[in-house]
Scaffold this active site. Structure first.
Site, PDB file in Angstrom:
ATOM      1  CB  THR A  71       2.911  -8.612 -25.014  1.00 18.15           C
ATOM      2  OG1 THR A  71       3.171  -7.884 -26.126  1.00 18.15           O
ATOM      3  CG2 THR A  71       1.773  -8.231 -24.473  1.00 18.15           C
ATOM      4  CG  HIS A  95       3.203  -7.438  -6.223  1.00 21.55           C
ATOM      5  ND1 HIS A  95       3.629  -6.316  -6.938  1.00 21.55           N
ATOM      6  CD2 HIS A  95       3.506  -7.199  -5.033  1.00 21.55           C
ATOM      7  CE1 HIS A  95       4.150  -5.653  -6.095  1.00 21.55           C
ATOM      8  NE2 HIS A  95       4.088  -6.160  -4.846  1.00 21.55           N
ATOM      9  NE  ARG A 174      -4.186 -22.895   9.780  1.00 21.12           N
ATOM     10  CZ  ARG A 174      -4.221 -22.340   8.532  1.00 21.12           C
ATOM     11  NH1 ARG A 174      -3.473 -22.207   7.840  1.00 21.12           N
ATOM     12  NH2 ARG A 174      -5.527 -22.441   8.080  1.00 21.12           N
ATOM     13  CG  LEU A 191      11.583 -10.420 -17.832  1.00 21.62           C
ATOM     14  CD1 LEU A 191      12.376 -10.520 -16.591  1.00 21.62           C
ATOM     15  CD2 LEU A 191      12.336 -10.835 -18.906  1.00 21.62           C
ATOM     16  CG  HIS A 196       4.474  -3.885 -11.786  1.00 21.65           C
ATOM     17  ND1 HIS A 196       4.311  -2.634 -11.840  1.00 21.65           N
ATOM     18  CD2 HIS A 196       3.516  -4.185 -11.029  1.00 21.65           C
ATOM     19  CE1 HIS A 196       3.267  -2.191 -11.150  1.00 21.65           C
ATOM     20  NE2 HIS A 196       2.794  -2.952 -10.546  1.00 21.65           N
ATOM     21  NE  ARG A 201       5.646  -4.752  -2.865  1.00 22.99           N
ATOM     22  CZ  ARG A 201       4.753  -4.234  -1.868  1.00 22.99           C
ATOM     23  NH1 ARG A 201       5.215  -3.401  -0.976  1.00 22.99           N
ATOM     24  NH2 ARG A 201       3.741  -4.350  -1.928  1.00 22.99           N
TER      25      ARG A 201
HETATM   26  C1  FAD Z   1       5.287   1.317  -0.900  1.00 21.13           C
HETATM   27  C2  FAD Z   1       4.101   0.743  -0.814  1.00 21.13           C
HETATM   28  C3  FAD Z   1       3.113   0.951   0.105  1.00 21.13           C
HETATM   29  C4  FAD Z   1       1.840   0.253   0.154  1.00 21.13           C
HETATM   30  N1  FAD Z   1       0.962   0.456   0.894  1.00 21.13           N
HETATM   31  C5  FAD Z   1      -0.405  -0.272   0.753  1.00 21.13           C
HETATM   32  C6  FAD Z   1      -1.376   0.009   1.602  1.00 21.13           C
HETATM   33  O1  FAD Z   1      -1.300   0.748   2.677  1.00 21.13           O
HETATM   34  N2  FAD Z   1      -2.675  -0.810   1.776  1.00 21.13           N
HETATM   35  C7  FAD Z   1      -2.793  -1.610   0.904  1.00 21.13           C
HETATM   36  O2  FAD Z   1      -3.866  -2.280   0.591  1.00 21.13           O
HETATM   37  N3  FAD Z   1      -1.834  -1.906  -0.246  1.00 21.13           N
HETATM   38  C8  FAD Z   1      -0.567  -1.156  -0.285  1.00 21.13           C
HETATM   39  N4  FAD Z   1       0.250  -1.413  -1.200  1.00 21.13           N
HETATM   40  C9  FAD Z   1       0.060  -2.368  -2.095  1.00 21.13           C
HETATM   41  C10 FAD Z   1      -0.194  -1.768  -3.599  1.00 21.13           C
HETATM   42  O3  FAD Z   1      -1.409  -1.000  -3.443  1.00 21.13           O
HETATM   43  C11 FAD Z   1      -0.478  -2.789  -4.632  1.00 21.13           C
HETATM   44  O4  FAD Z   1      -1.379  -3.760  -4.312  1.00 21.13           O
HETATM   45  C12 FAD Z   1       0.627  -3.676  -5.024  1.00 21.13           C
HETATM   46  O5  FAD Z   1       1.977  -3.033  -4.846  1.00 21.13           O
HETATM   47  C13 FAD Z   1       0.624  -4.444  -5.993  1.00 21.13           C
HETATM   48  O6  FAD Z   1       0.753  -3.647  -7.067  1.00 21.13           O
HETATM   49  P1  FAD Z   1      -0.175  -3.967  -8.518  1.00 21.13           P
HETATM   50  O7  FAD Z   1      -1.384  -4.086  -8.143  1.00 21.13           O
HETATM   51  O8  FAD Z   1       0.403  -2.877  -9.627  1.00 21.13           O
HETATM   52  O9  FAD Z   1       0.563  -5.334  -8.869  1.00 21.13           O
HETATM   53  P2  FAD Z   1      -0.027  -6.715  -9.726  1.00 21.13           P
HETATM   54  O10 FAD Z   1      -1.131  -7.280  -8.559  1.00 21.13           O
HETATM   55  O11 FAD Z   1       0.938  -7.673  -9.846  1.00 21.13           O
HETATM   56  O12 FAD Z   1      -0.604  -6.222 -10.876  1.00 21.13           O
HETATM   57  C14 FAD Z   1       0.077  -5.738 -11.910  1.00 21.13           C
HETATM   58  C15 FAD Z   1      -0.688  -4.836 -12.844  1.00 21.13           C
HETATM   59  O13 FAD Z   1      -1.669  -5.606 -13.414  1.00 21.13           O
HETATM   60  C16 FAD Z   1      -3.087  -4.981 -13.454  1.00 21.13           C
HETATM   61  N5  FAD Z   1      -4.068  -5.329 -12.755  1.00 21.13           N
HETATM   62  C17 FAD Z   1      -3.839  -6.466 -11.892  1.00 21.13           C
HETATM   63  N6  FAD Z   1      -5.147  -6.774 -11.178  1.00 21.13           N
HETATM   64  C18 FAD Z   1      -6.025  -5.886 -11.626  1.00 21.13           C
HETATM   65  C19 FAD Z   1      -7.392  -5.445 -11.538  1.00 21.13           C
HETATM   66  N7  FAD Z   1      -7.886  -6.262 -10.805  1.00 21.13           N
HETATM   67  N8  FAD Z   1      -7.865  -4.522 -12.185  1.00 21.13           N
HETATM   68  C20 FAD Z   1      -7.282  -3.679 -12.864  1.00 21.13           C
HETATM   69  N9  FAD Z   1      -5.902  -3.870 -13.219  1.00 21.13           N
HETATM   70  C21 FAD Z   1      -5.372  -4.863 -12.581  1.00 21.13           C
HETATM   71  C22 FAD Z   1      -2.651  -3.566 -12.907  1.00 21.13           C
HETATM   72  O14 FAD Z   1      -2.276  -2.650 -13.981  1.00 21.13           O
HETATM   73  C23 FAD Z   1      -1.364  -3.638 -12.099  1.00 21.13           C
HETATM   74  O15 FAD Z   1      -0.542  -2.639 -11.838  1.00 21.13           O
HETATM   75  C24 FAD Z   1       1.684  -0.638  -1.065  1.00 21.13           C
HETATM   76  C25 FAD Z   1       2.521  -1.097  -1.967  1.00 21.13           C
HETATM   77  C26 FAD Z   1       3.848  -0.253  -2.026  1.00 21.13           C
HETATM   78  C27 FAD Z   1       5.036  -0.818  -2.885  1.00 21.13           C
END
Ligand code: FAD
Length: 326
Positions: A71, A95, A174, A191, A196, A201
């Site tokens: 935090t 994200h 478009r 940050l 993350h 990425r």
């Molecule tokens: C190499 C790679 C391949 C991928 N391939 C695919 C794919 O094929 N198809 C696809 O759809 N996506 C794909 N993704 C996207 C991936 O599944 C994530 O959606 C993306 O990386 C965002 O990560 P995040 O949810 O941790 O990040 P953020 O959305 O920034 O969230 C950060 C953190 O907040 C928490 N959080 C946010 N929202 C919620 C919620 N609603 N409920 C609970 N916790 C939450 C979680 O702890 C999360 O880790 C890929 C990502 C990568 C890096």
């Protein structure tokens, strides 16, 4: 006017400057709030007054990161202006913790700028990773792909321009513009969530194109919060977690007691023993990857490539179809 806010001279040096990414893209650090100092200040609130010693800042920031005390790093925010192909934007937008404001194709004219991968990036479908690429494609395939891309873009851009000339609403004109087209947005996050995003990425498993954006953004973050950057490299990016089975395996190979860590004499584990510990073939491959010595990446920005906002704005407005429709 002097500011009372904590600032980082290295971040000030690049603030509002545009760094090229891919063939027509850019990233700019538009603004930031806070530095390593703010991470420390926030943490000291929870640890009490009168405990601060400047020499401990680095140690504290590293401790926080190692122990997932995240935090305090949410108190620092960074705002970027990103110009990227729509298919890259679709990966960014996953994200969810970032705040985004994108160029509206309903309101504005879209610059007719399209991403064309270099020949070196034009690779074949990876056999080992269904989401990846590997091995350069034959030159004639690349040449033909470029020819087809160009034909499609001329067609799609021409139809867009023609509909604008007929006074068709921009939101409809478009709809057939391709994913290779550049869009742009303001993207703000704290940050903690930026780290993350960057961890996922800059990783080689992310698509090469978004890696290029993340690498530039990592270089910018390094200038805002250099101690946090170092801790991120050491405890997140170059770190790996071990499963229960992997820890069992390592405990059979290595003895740790007191302040000593030593290899157990003659110890080794073959595939059968590792499998008996619960490691599948895939997990074994992952363990082998985890045990390779990490390479420390370098996300230093190349300042000689920095361009002004005016310069980039001019390039974008020149790519908008027919200024007469403005
Ligand atoms: C190499 C790679 C391949 C991928 N391939 C695919 C794919 O094929 N198809 C696809 O759809 N996506 C794909 N993704 C996207 C991936 O599944 C994530 O959606 C993306 O990386 C965002 O990560 P995040 O949810 O941790 O990040 P953020 O959305 O920034 O969230 C950060 C953190 O907040 C928490 N959080 C946010 N929202 C919620 C919620 N609603 N409920 C609970 N916790 C939450 C979680 O702890 C999360 O880790 C890929 C990502 C990568 C890096």
């Amino acid at each position: 006017m002097d500011t009372k806010r904590p600032i980082s001279p290295a971040a000030e040096e690049i603030l509002g400057g545009y760094f090229p990414v891919l063939d027509h893209g850019f990233v700019s650090l538009v603004d930031y709030m806070g530095t390593d100092e703010d991470v420390e200040r926030a943490a000291r609130v929870s640890y009490g007054y009168g405990t601060r010693k400047t020499s401990q800042t680095r140690g504290l920031i590293r401790y926080l990161r190692r122990h997932h005390h995240t935090t305090p790093s949410e108190m620092v925010e960074l705002k970027f202006h990103c110009v990227m192909p729509i298919f890259v934007a679709r990966q960014f937008i996953r994200h969810r913790t970032a705040s985004v404001n994108e160029l509206s194709g309903r309101y504005s004219l879209m610059p007719l700028l399209f991403y064309r991968p270099d020949a070196q990036q034009f690779e074949l479908q990876s056999r080992s990773n269904r989401q990846g690429r590997e091995g350069e494609a034959p030159a004639h395939v690349y040449e033909e792909a470029v020819r087809r891309w160009e034909a499609l873009r001329i067609e799609a851009g021409g139809a867009y321009q023609w509909m604008l000339e007929q006074d068709v609403a921009r939101e409809l004109a478009r709809i057939d513009l391709p994913l290779s087209m550049y869009t742009q947005w303001y993207w703000k996050t704290d940050l903690h969530n930026l780290l993350h995003f960057l961890t996922l990425r800059v990783d080689p498993r992310a698509q090469w194109e978004i890696q290029q954006y993340a690498r530039v953004m990592a270089g910018m973050m390094k200038r805002v919060a250099p101690l946090t950057y170092d801790a991120w490299i050491d405890y997140n990016l170059c770190a790996r977690s071990f499963t229960r089975a992997e820890r069992d395996a390592l405990a059979r190979l290595v003895e740790a007691s007191g302040e000593n860590v030593r290899a157990r004499a003659g110890a080794s584990l073959g595939k059968a023993e590792l499998s008996a510990l619960g490691l599948s073939g895939r997990e074994l491959a992952e363990l082998v990857e985890k045990l390779q010595p990490p390479e420390r990446p370098d996300f230093e920005l190349d300042l000689s490539r920095m361009r002004s906002a005016e310069d980039v704005g001019k390039e974008m407005s020149e790519a908008v179809p027919g200024a007469k429709f403005e």
